[in-house]
Enzyme design. Structure first.
Site, PDB file in Angstrom:
ATOM      1  N   ALA A 173       9.994  10.017   9.479  1.00 37.01           N
ATOM      2  CA  ALA A 173       9.614  10.371  11.306  1.00 37.01           C
ATOM      3  C   ALA A 173      10.150  11.355  11.288  1.00 37.01           C
ATOM      4  CB  ALA A 173       9.439   8.693  11.668  1.00 37.01           C
TER       5      ALA A 173
ATOM      6  N   PHE B 156      -4.647  -1.298  -2.656  1.00 37.13           N
ATOM      7  CA  PHE B 156      -3.961  -1.788  -2.165  1.00 37.13           C
ATOM      8  C   PHE B 156      -4.179  -2.523  -0.885  1.00 37.13           C
ATOM      9  CE2 PHE B 156       0.635  -0.211  -0.335  1.00 37.13           C
ATOM     10  CZ  PHE B 156       1.431  -0.180  -1.986  1.00 37.13           C
TER      11      PHE B 156
ATOM     12  N   GLN C 250       4.988  -8.031  11.250  1.00 40.91           N
ATOM     13  CA  GLN C 250       4.378  -8.521  10.248  1.00 40.91           C
ATOM     14  C   GLN C 250       5.596  -9.013   8.944  1.00 40.91           C
ATOM     15  OE1 GLN C 250       3.471  -4.993   6.785  1.00 40.91           O
ATOM     16  NE2 GLN C 250       1.630  -5.864   7.818  1.00 40.91           N
TER      17      GLN C 250
ATOM     18  N   HIS D  49       6.177  -9.779   5.327  1.00 39.42           N
ATOM     19  CA  HIS D  49       5.852  -9.818   3.432  1.00 39.42           C
ATOM     20  C   HIS D  49       5.470 -10.916   3.156  1.00 39.42           C
ATOM     21  CE1 HIS D  49       5.106  -7.410   0.281  1.00 39.42           C
ATOM     22  NE2 HIS D  49       4.814  -6.366   1.289  1.00 39.42           N
TER      23      HIS D  49
ATOM     24  N   LEU E 127      12.607  -7.235  -1.268  1.00 38.30           N
ATOM     25  CA  LEU E 127      11.338  -6.473  -1.534  1.00 38.30           C
ATOM     26  C   LEU E 127      10.640  -6.208  -3.037  1.00 38.30           C
ATOM     27  CD1 LEU E 127       8.654  -6.190   0.753  1.00 38.30           C
ATOM     28  CD2 LEU E 127       8.843  -3.900  -0.150  1.00 38.30           C
TER      29      LEU E 127
ATOM     30  N   GLU F 202       4.459  -4.562  -2.641  1.00 35.58           N
ATOM     31  CA  GLU F 202       2.750  -5.025  -2.423  1.00 35.58           C
ATOM     32  C   GLU F 202       2.190  -4.775  -3.779  1.00 35.58           C
ATOM     33  OE1 GLU F 202       0.416  -4.921   0.578  1.00 35.58           O
ATOM     34  OE2 GLU F 202      -1.024  -4.352  -0.222  1.00 35.58           O
TER      35      GLU F 202
ATOM     36  N   ARG G 108      -2.140  -8.684   3.877  1.00 34.68           N
ATOM     37  CA  ARG G 108      -0.405  -9.365   4.053  1.00 34.68           C
ATOM     38  C   ARG G 108      -0.527 -10.275   4.701  1.00 34.68           C
ATOM     39  NH1 ARG G 108       3.304  -3.685   4.287  1.00 34.68           N
ATOM     40  NH2 ARG G 108       2.376  -3.633   2.203  1.00 34.68           N
TER      41      ARG G 108
ATOM     42  N   HIS H  92       8.852  -8.007   7.909  1.00 35.79           N
ATOM     43  CA  HIS H  92       8.795  -6.731   7.352  1.00 35.79           C
ATOM     44  C   HIS H  92       8.633  -5.178   8.254  1.00 35.79           C
ATOM     45  CE1 HIS H  92       8.125  -4.240   3.880  1.00 35.79           C
ATOM     46  NE2 HIS H  92       7.462  -3.883   3.859  1.00 35.79           N
TER      47      HIS H  92
ATOM     48  N   ARG I 148      -0.932  -4.106  10.211  1.00 34.96           N
ATOM     49  CA  ARG I 148      -0.702  -2.872   9.255  1.00 34.96           C
ATOM     50  C   ARG I 148      -0.695  -2.822   7.667  1.00 34.96           C
ATOM     51  NH1 ARG I 148       3.701  -0.649   5.718  1.00 34.96           N
ATOM     52  NH2 ARG I 148       4.113  -2.355   5.509  1.00 34.96           N
TER      53      ARG I 148
ATOM     54  N   SER J  95       2.809   2.921   6.427  1.00 34.90           N
ATOM     55  CA  SER J  95       3.010   3.445   7.886  1.00 34.90           C
ATOM     56  C   SER J  95       4.082   4.557   6.882  1.00 34.90           C
ATOM     57  CB  SER J  95       4.484   1.809   7.694  1.00 34.90           C
ATOM     58  OG  SER J  95       5.775   2.567   8.120  1.00 34.90           O
TER      59      SER J  95
END
Ligand SMILES: Cc1cc2nc3c(=O)[nH]c(=O)nc-3n(C[C@H](O)[C@H](O)[C@H](O)COP(=O)(O)OP(=O)(O)OC[C@H]3O[C@@H](n4cnc5c(N)ncnc54)[C@H](O)[C@@H]3O)c2cc1C
Lengths: 573, 241
Positions: A19, A121, A234, A236, A246, A249, A280, A347, A382, A387
């Protein structure tokens, strides 16, 4: 007066994840005086850890995909708490934004005809996740970092922003500590963008970086900007059971199975249609249920298995090299040969600093983008791949908005005065920590906060547990006043920095708890076992937490959700 | 039986007490299965000595913050299991770099070299409308795109030690990444940038860099490729294209 160094820029960006860097590149392209300030050297922000990919309805693989469909999937995934016009703006902007990134030379994986490859996904009706093997975040980060070098954007590193200078609801800049000199620094700016990432570290087991402390969220909050929907966190489904690192996914996107101790693909009992590729929150709850009901694996029955052994080794090596390496390094299992132990881990922070679809907050000159912001495009949950997209799209938009803002606004004459006062306050806080009573151990309080949140505000929640967390956090806030930072050197004093931030983290924990307690329904990631239904009549609204200065606590109110495009329906897969 | 505790012998330096110079200090750290060196360092910070300085971020071997020199080897502290070590674990900052404090180094010498190779794609005119790159073309960049800028290779390179102006393995790997990118329009200029006195020709093919790399990349090979391209360019200039 605190001894400070002073820097001045028109636009200052706090945080150099996707970002922050998107914003920096945009403002630099527009010829603006823009700089970044961050704890980490630019490339090392947690966006580099994103593996799976970034969504855009390019329709390179499935021809009939569209921004509209992407928008619908996102909204449904959000359990209808997302603001729909903002969602559609994001999914529409996704397409040109990804093509723009492609032109910056980011090495996406390619289709046979040389376009950007896309994979399926969770929660998406089409294969629309663009990727670069399983290192998508890393390659986009590197590309944007390189663009910042190209534009010679000043990047202030090894700095932690500790406070905002504000007067009459207008931002003047920030105060930071320079870890290398140990001195406080003032960054004067007309426009400031907060891009400080997620808040996973207020919980115990998290996939987040050490620097996703959540501290950055409370700086605007302390100065009157509300935090929105913070109770939506969230989990994960596939954090490594050993240390919560992690496994993407993408492992399930490529065809991985989840199995319980009986070797059963238990997802058939929860989402028969989508199986492992259900969204998720559903997968995380299914895993937690298996564990809670005694079907977990291992001596303590506290994990399930992610099984890729039926996939060709070649596919694992070419598409999931990093997932394989992480499992080898952190769990000692080679996914080509055996399954890895996984369980849900904290997550992603759906809530955040409340901003509109131009990334403007309620404070003039203060903007927020990326995971720390809440527009909201993710609502109660989400979707994977959305993201990075939010960061790239709204990060860029924040670059546009601030550029326009600084064209129209001059620096305030009183800026330095306000900031110097703020720096004095920060220095006083530091001295208080050095001179604390010391009857409490700050790091123990931190661990207690993380434990109580993970235990009571995890995948499943209920009134009793949340109330317990509420009491604990209240108690921790009191005990925090009695801690002492033992090491009083100034240079690279992480004991000081982490315990300073703990003060803010406790307030963030409080906001999460209060929102969760009042939201008596089951929506998206927020699963209240004592209210197992979504309640649109009462709770189709955003939670807004304001800081109550007088009582040093938070006040909850609510705001409207934009439902102007799609009619809410039951979220079934 | 594994002993319950292990000794971290850490090379320390306190800039607020610089006249003391560098010194070694031992800390006892609990040895637990699954625990990493980085977690051991946090144990020390939280329980024994809050002055210990080190960099950290993702703790998953991805961000490159915590490269260190451990028992004479280059590692990322977050992806080393303590249980794999026997005896005292000697932990030093990456050699060569100026030390800021303890394990925290000044990486400017490294980043200045990265900047010197123009590390950004200049897109070919023909691709301005739509970027097309085949998988085979993408593959030409190989794993050079996986560099995490941890700085280990630069520290390990014997040429860097003798010629601090030398671009070094990471920057040259970066240059390779762009030379091999089918979308880039600046190949010739890039060869020019790495062909100077402190460029590719200084590499003595000692292969230290590949050994030091926690991502198992091979800068030496990339440098050899760049050398060949530099020769080709010279010939085509001498004899016409
Ligand atoms: C392991 C993992 C895998 C993921 N995979 C995917 C995926 O495949 N697809 C997807 O869409 N999303 C994915 N996500 C989510 C996504 O990566 C993040 O939401 C996103 O990268 C956040 O980016 P950001 O720019 O908001 O923040 P970050 O990248 O976290 O950057 C935050 C920045 O803020 C700085 N900072 C923080 N506090 C301060 C302070 N007080 N002062 C100064 N600087 C500060 C930090 O140093 C850092 O530079 C994943 C997340 C994780 C954890």
């Amino acid at each position: 007066m605190a001894d400070v160094e002073i820097f001045k820029h028109d636009i200052l960006i706090v945080g150099t994840g996707l970002a922050g860097l998107s914003a920096a590149v945009e403002a630099a392209q527009r010829g603006k005086d823009v700089a970044t300030v961050s704890i980490t050297q630019a490339y090392r922000s947690h966006s580099s850890a994103a593996q799976g990919g970034i969504n855009a309805a390019l329709a390179n693989v499935a021809e009939d995909d569209s921004a509209e469909r992407h928008g619908f999937d996102t909204t449904k995934g959000s359990d209808y708490l997302a603001d729909q016009k903002a969602v559609l703006a994001m999914t529409e902007q996704a397409i040109p934004r990804i093509l723009e990134l492609d032109k910056l030379g980011i090495p996406f994986s390619r289709t046979e005809d040389g376009k950007i490859a896309q994979r399926p996904f969770g929660g998406a009706g089409y294969p629309r996740t663009c990727y670069s093997t399983d290192k998508t975040g890393a390659v986009i980060m590197m590309g944007l970092y390189e663009q910042c070098l190209y534009h010679e954007v000043p990047m202030y590193e090894d700095r932690i922003v500790l406070s905002i200078g504000e007067k009459e609801n207008k931002i003047k800049g920030v105060v930071a500590i320079n870890l290398i000199t140990g001195k406080l620094e003032i960054f004067q700016a007309s426009a400031v963008i907060f891009a400080v990432g997620g808040a996973g570290r207020v919980f115990k087991d998290t996939t987040n970086s050490w620097h996703n402390s959540g501290f950055g969220f409370v700086l605007p909050y302390f100065k009157g900007v509300p935090l929105k929907d913070m109770e939506f966190v969230q989990f994960h489904p596939t954090g490594l059971a050993t240390n919560a690192v992690l496994l993407s996914e993408a492992a399930r996107g490529e065809g991985g199975y989840l199995r319980n101790k009986d070797g059963e693909r238990f997802m058939k009992n929860y989402a028969a249609d989508k199986m492992e590729l259900a969204p998720r929150d559903i997968v995380a709850r299914s895993i937690q249920t298996e564990i809670n009901e005694g079907r977990g694996c291992g001596p303590d029955g506290d994990y399930v298995e992610l099984d890729l052994t039926h996939l060709p080794a070649e596919q694992i090596l070419s598409r999931l090299p990093q997932v394989r390496e992480l499992a080898i390094r952190f769990a000692g299992t080679d996914l080509i040969e055996e399954p890895a132990p996984i369980r849900p881990s904290t997550h992603y922070t759906m809530g955040g600093i409340s901003v509109n679809d131009k990334t403007e907050s309620e404070m003039t000159g203060l903007y927020a983008a990326g995971e720390c912001s809440c527009i909201s495009v993710h609502g109660a949950n989400r979707l994977g791949g959305n993201s990075l997209l939010e960061c790239c799209v709204f990060g860029k938009i924040s670059g546009v908005s601030t550029s326009e803002f600084v064209e129209a606004n001059k620096v305030d004459d009183d800026a330095l005065e306000v900031l110097q006062k703020e720096a004095d306050e920060v220095e006083a806080n530091i001295q208080n920590l050095f001179n604390g009573e010391g009857s409490e151990d700050g790091f123990k309080l931190m661990a207690e906060m993380q434990k109580v949140l993970s235990k009571n505000l995890g995948v499943f929640r209920n009134k009793e547990g949340i109330t317990k967390a509420q009491e604990t956090i209240k108690d921790l806030k009191e005990r925090y006043k009695k801690i002492k930072v033992k090491y009083t050197g100034r240079i690279y004093n992480w004991e000081l920095a982490r315990l300073y931030m703990l003060g803010g983290q406790l307030h963030l924990a409080e906001v999460i708890v209060e929102g969760a307690l009042k939201r008596e329904e089951f929506r998206g990631s927020h699963c209240r076992t004592d209210f197992m239904k979504r309640n649109d009549k009462k709770f189709m609204k955003h939670t807004m937490a304001h800081y109550d200065v007088k009582n040093d606590t938070c006040k909850i109110s609510y705001s409207k959700v934009d439902l102007s495009i799609w009619e809410p329906e039951e979220r079934k897969y | 039986m594994m002993s319950e505790q292990v000794i971290f012998r850490i090379k320390r330096f306190d800039p607020e007490n610089a006249e003391q110079g560098s010194y070694w200090e031992d800390f006892k750290v609990d040895r637990k299965k699954g625990k990493t060196l980085l977690e051991g360092l946090f144990d020390i910070m939280e329980n024994l000595d809050g002055s210990l300085a080190f960099r950290f971020a993702c703790r998953a071997g991805i961000c490159g913050s915590d490269a260190a020199y451990v028992n004479g080897k280059y590692v990322l502290a977050c992806q080393e299991q303590i249980s794999f070590y026997t005896g005292t674990i000697k932990i030093e900052p990456l050699p060569f770099y100026p030390i800021i404090k303890d394990l925290v180094i000044d990486m400017e010498p490294f980043f200045s070299k990265i900047r010197a190779v123009n590390p950004f794609v200049i897109l070919k005119k023909s691709l301005e409308k739509e970027v097309i790159q085949s998988s085979e073309e993408k593959e030409l960049m190989g794993n050079s795109i996986d560099c995490i800028l941890c700085g280990s290779c630069y520290s390990s390179c014997v040429t860097v030690w003798t010629d601090p102006e030398y671009l070094g393995p990471a920057a040259l790997l970066k240059a390779f990444r762009f030379v091999r990118d089918s979308r880039d329009a600046m190949t010739d200029e890039r060869i020019g940038l790495i062909n100077g006195n402190h460029g590719v020709w200084r590499c003595h093919t000692a292969f230290n860099c590949g050994e030091a790399c926690p991502k198992e990349l091979n800068p030496t090979e990339a440098i050899a490729y760049l050398k060949r391209q530099a020769v080709k360019k010279r010939f085509s200039r001498l004899f016409g294209k």
